[in-house]
Design a protein around this motif. Structure first.
Motif, PDB file in Angstrom:
ATOM      1  N   MET A 163       0.681  -1.247  -0.038  1.00 13.66           N
ATOM      2  CA  MET A 163       0.157   0.104   0.032  1.00 13.66           C
ATOM      3  C   MET A 163       0.879   1.320  -0.282  1.00 13.66           C
ATOM      4  O   MET A 163       1.715   1.287   0.824  1.00 13.66           O
ATOM      5  CB  MET A 163      -0.914  -0.070   1.200  1.00 13.66           C
ATOM      6  CG  MET A 163      -1.810   1.126   1.205  1.00 13.66           C
ATOM      7  SD  MET A 163      -3.302   0.584   2.353  1.00 13.66           S
ATOM      8  CE  MET A 163      -2.864   1.748   3.629  1.00 13.66           C
ATOM      9  N   THR A 164       0.618   2.270  -0.801  1.00  8.72           N
ATOM     10  CA  THR A 164       1.127   3.492  -0.746  1.00  8.72           C
ATOM     11  C   THR A 164       0.268   4.575  -0.515  1.00  8.72           C
ATOM     12  O   THR A 164      -0.806   4.773  -0.759  1.00  8.72           O
ATOM     13  CB  THR A 164       1.757   3.719  -2.281  1.00  8.72           C
ATOM     14  OG1 THR A 164       2.348   2.759  -2.648  1.00  8.72           O
ATOM     15  CG2 THR A 164       2.640   4.940  -2.561  1.00  8.72           C
ATOM     16  N   THR A 165       0.856   5.355   0.456  1.00  4.39           N
ATOM     17  CA  THR A 165       0.143   6.593   0.973  1.00  4.39           C
ATOM     18  C   THR A 165       1.211   7.687   0.746  1.00  4.39           C
ATOM     19  O   THR A 165       2.168   7.614   0.896  1.00  4.39           O
ATOM     20  CB  THR A 165      -0.418   6.512   2.370  1.00  4.39           C
ATOM     21  OG1 THR A 165       0.712   5.872   3.171  1.00  4.39           O
ATOM     22  CG2 THR A 165      -1.494   5.478   2.648  1.00  4.39           C
ATOM     23  N   SER A 166       0.412   8.865   0.635  1.00  2.05           N
ATOM     24  CA  SER A 166       1.305  10.321   0.475  1.00  2.05           C
ATOM     25  C   SER A 166       0.525  11.206   1.019  1.00  2.05           C
ATOM     26  O   SER A 166      -0.843  11.282   1.480  1.00  2.05           O
ATOM     27  CB  SER A 166       1.521  10.369  -0.882  1.00  2.05           C
ATOM     28  OG  SER A 166       0.346  10.971  -1.388  1.00  2.05           O
ATOM     29  N   ALA A 167       1.251  12.083   1.699  1.00  2.00           N
ATOM     30  CA  ALA A 167       0.693  13.456   2.226  1.00  2.00           C
ATOM     31  C   ALA A 167       1.555  14.471   1.739  1.00  2.00           C
ATOM     32  O   ALA A 167       2.786  14.478   1.731  1.00  2.00           O
ATOM     33  CB  ALA A 167       0.486  13.416   3.821  1.00  2.00           C
ATOM     34  N   VAL A 168       0.912  15.576   1.118  1.00  2.04           N
ATOM     35  CA  VAL A 168       1.969  16.934   0.737  1.00  2.04           C
ATOM     36  C   VAL A 168       0.959  18.136   1.520  1.00  2.04           C
ATOM     37  O   VAL A 168      -0.149  18.112   1.569  1.00  2.04           O
ATOM     38  CB  VAL A 168       1.575  16.715  -0.657  1.00  2.04           C
ATOM     39  CG1 VAL A 168       2.550  15.947  -1.481  1.00  2.04           C
ATOM     40  CG2 VAL A 168       0.400  16.724  -1.106  1.00  2.04           C
ATOM     41  N   LEU A 169       2.058  18.985   2.058  1.00  3.81           N
ATOM     42  CA  LEU A 169       1.598  20.152   2.628  1.00  3.81           C
ATOM     43  C   LEU A 169       2.434  21.351   1.936  1.00  3.81           C
ATOM     44  O   LEU A 169       3.490  21.010   1.444  1.00  3.81           O
ATOM     45  CB  LEU A 169       1.929  20.076   4.224  1.00  3.81           C
ATOM     46  CG  LEU A 169       1.371  19.078   4.902  1.00  3.81           C
ATOM     47  CD1 LEU A 169       1.864  19.198   6.390  1.00  3.81           C
ATOM     48  CD2 LEU A 169      -0.366  19.247   4.954  1.00  3.81           C
ATOM     49  N   GLY A 170       1.682  22.501   1.997  1.00  7.57           N
ATOM     50  CA  GLY A 170       2.471  23.647   1.543  1.00  7.57           C
ATOM     51  C   GLY A 170       2.724  23.995   0.004  1.00  7.57           C
ATOM     52  O   GLY A 170       1.696  23.316  -0.867  1.00  7.57           O
ATOM     53  N   SER A 171       3.806  24.042  -0.162  1.00 11.84           N
ATOM     54  CA  SER A 171       4.295  24.151  -1.836  1.00 11.84           C
ATOM     55  C   SER A 171       4.136  22.870  -2.447  1.00 11.84           C
ATOM     56  O   SER A 171       3.942  22.728  -3.701  1.00 11.84           O
ATOM     57  CB  SER A 171       5.462  25.120  -1.970  1.00 11.84           C
ATOM     58  OG  SER A 171       6.511  24.144  -1.317  1.00 11.84           O
ATOM     59  N   PHE A 172       4.291  21.607  -1.609  1.00 12.18           N
ATOM     60  CA  PHE A 172       4.214  20.557  -2.152  1.00 12.18           C
ATOM     61  C   PHE A 172       2.637  20.066  -2.821  1.00 12.18           C
ATOM     62  O   PHE A 172       2.537  19.314  -3.407  1.00 12.18           O
ATOM     63  CB  PHE A 172       4.458  19.268  -1.262  1.00 12.18           C
ATOM     64  CG  PHE A 172       6.195  19.278  -1.142  1.00 12.18           C
ATOM     65  CD1 PHE A 172       6.763  20.321  -0.527  1.00 12.18           C
ATOM     66  CD2 PHE A 172       6.733  17.917  -1.205  1.00 12.18           C
ATOM     67  CE1 PHE A 172       8.113  20.247  -0.551  1.00 12.18           C
ATOM     68  CE2 PHE A 172       8.122  18.033  -1.059  1.00 12.18           C
ATOM     69  CZ  PHE A 172       8.696  18.903  -0.718  1.00 12.18           C
ATOM     70  N   ARG A 173       1.813  20.731  -1.813  1.00 12.99           N
ATOM     71  CA  ARG A 173       0.381  20.621  -2.500  1.00 12.99           C
ATOM     72  C   ARG A 173      -0.037  21.713  -3.470  1.00 12.99           C
ATOM     73  O   ARG A 173      -0.595  21.214  -4.623  1.00 12.99           O
ATOM     74  CB  ARG A 173      -0.437  20.984  -1.206  1.00 12.99           C
ATOM     75  CG  ARG A 173      -2.136  20.717  -1.551  1.00 12.99           C
ATOM     76  CD  ARG A 173      -2.611  21.249  -0.170  1.00 12.99           C
ATOM     77  NE  ARG A 173      -2.858  19.943   0.643  1.00 12.99           N
ATOM     78  CZ  ARG A 173      -3.429  18.710   0.512  1.00 12.99           C
ATOM     79  NH1 ARG A 173      -4.102  18.613  -0.386  1.00 12.99           N
ATOM     80  NH2 ARG A 173      -3.532  17.868   1.538  1.00 12.99           N
ATOM     81  N   THR A 174       0.522  22.840  -3.538  1.00 11.07           N
ATOM     82  CA  THR A 174       0.159  24.071  -4.309  1.00 11.07           C
ATOM     83  C   THR A 174       0.855  24.034  -5.679  1.00 11.07           C
ATOM     84  O   THR A 174       0.344  24.532  -6.655  1.00 11.07           O
ATOM     85  CB  THR A 174       0.032  25.098  -3.730  1.00 11.07           C
ATOM     86  OG1 THR A 174       1.404  25.531  -3.206  1.00 11.07           O
ATOM     87  CG2 THR A 174      -0.968  25.413  -2.632  1.00 11.07           C
ATOM     88  N   ASP A 175       2.047  23.664  -5.553  1.00 13.41           N
ATOM     89  CA  ASP A 175       2.962  23.774  -6.701  1.00 13.41           C
ATOM     90  C   ASP A 175       3.162  22.457  -7.547  1.00 13.41           C
ATOM     91  O   ASP A 175       4.306  21.556  -6.914  1.00 13.41           O
ATOM     92  CB  ASP A 175       4.284  24.427  -6.360  1.00 13.41           C
ATOM     93  CG  ASP A 175       5.367  24.937  -7.458  1.00 13.41           C
ATOM     94  OD1 ASP A 175       4.949  24.243  -8.619  1.00 13.41           O
ATOM     95  OD2 ASP A 175       5.862  25.825  -7.336  1.00 13.41           O
ATOM     96  N   GLU A 176       2.760  22.186  -8.492  1.00 18.07           N
ATOM     97  CA  GLU A 176       2.872  20.883  -9.216  1.00 18.07           C
ATOM     98  C   GLU A 176       4.239  20.475  -9.580  1.00 18.07           C
ATOM     99  O   GLU A 176       4.752  19.343  -9.411  1.00 18.07           O
ATOM    100  CB  GLU A 176       2.097  20.954 -10.400  1.00 18.07           C
ATOM    101  CG  GLU A 176       2.170  19.796 -11.462  1.00 18.07           C
ATOM    102  CD  GLU A 176       1.426  18.636 -11.228  1.00 18.07           C
ATOM    103  OE1 GLU A 176       0.550  18.744 -10.400  1.00 18.07           O
ATOM    104  OE2 GLU A 176       1.775  17.602 -11.709  1.00 18.07           O
ATOM    105  N   LYS A 177       5.119  21.503 -10.030  1.00 17.99           N
ATOM    106  CA  LYS A 177       6.535  21.389 -10.276  1.00 17.99           C
ATOM    107  C   LYS A 177       7.352  20.889  -9.195  1.00 17.99           C
ATOM    108  O   LYS A 177       8.219  19.937  -9.339  1.00 17.99           O
ATOM    109  CB  LYS A 177       7.183  22.518 -10.796  1.00 17.99           C
ATOM    110  CG  LYS A 177       6.861  22.793 -12.348  1.00 17.99           C
ATOM    111  CD  LYS A 177       7.989  23.884 -12.887  1.00 17.99           C
ATOM    112  CE  LYS A 177       8.280  24.948 -12.241  1.00 17.99           C
ATOM    113  NZ  LYS A 177       8.611  26.249 -13.118  1.00 17.99           N
TER     114      LYS A 177
END
Ligand code: ZN
Length: 188
Positions: A163-177
């Motif tokens: 199973m793979t899970t991920s969490a992104v916050l801040g610029s990792f969430r808002t900036d695709e690059k």
């Protein structure tokens, strides 16, 4: 949080063994309840740790806003649905705004959340939020890949499913690059 009463746990484990059809007084099992109690206390010690003490001020200044990546952090936890192990690897990335955490501290943050009864999704988020709050990072990303013994040994018996899970916050969430850079740096 108070220390678990290992004597009490051992007595419960002894009862459990009996109920499962075992004889807790036979040679091989004589000290098992005490061992299980010790083991469970260790495997849940994350409940009795706190972030401040775990990080213990080990933050270093760093110049620019670059991405810091730590891959292949081993994770061992217990699923809260079956109290069976799940285990795998964790990758953490963040963009510092001047403060970076020592490598061993990131690993200790992972352990602090892994050594409790968990679900993988929540643990992933908790680690991301902890790194965010301790570093004031511009963004944080966490990916965990794990195998669950409750799936492998019972029920569906899917031995190879991960199973793979991920969490992104801040610029990792808002900036695709930024997110893409993180994913490619961790080899996904
Ligand atoms: Zn489970």
């Amino acid at each position: 949080m108070k220390q678990p009463n290992e004597k009490k746990i051992a007595a419960l484990v002894s009862k459990l063994l009996e109920e499962l059809g075992e004889d807790p007084s036979r040679e091989g099992l004589r000290r098992t309840p005490e061992r299980v109690a010790k083991s469970l206390a260790f495997l849940t010690r994350g409940y009795r740790q706190n972030l401040k003490a775990v990080v213990n001020g080990a933050k270093f200044g760093s110049g620019t806003n670059h991405m810091v990546i730590l891959k292949d952090i081993e994770v061992y936890s217990l699923c809260e649905h079956h109290m069976l192990p799940f285990f795998g690897k964790c990758a953490i990335g963040y963009i510092s705004t001047g403060k970076v955490l020592g490598v061993s501290k990131l690993a200790r943050i992972v352990d602090m959340f892994a050594r409790r009864l968990q679900i993988q999704e929540r643990m992933t988020e908790e680690i991301a939020e902890a790194v965010m709050s301790e570093t004031n990072a511009e963004g944080v990303g966490v990916v965990i890949e794990a195998r669950h013994l409750c799936m492998m040994m019972r029920g569906v018996e899917k031995q190879n499913s991960e199973m793979t899970t991920s969490a992104v916050l801040g610029s990792f969430r808002t900036d695709e690059k930024v997110r893409q850079e993180f994913l490619s740096l961790i080899g996904r």
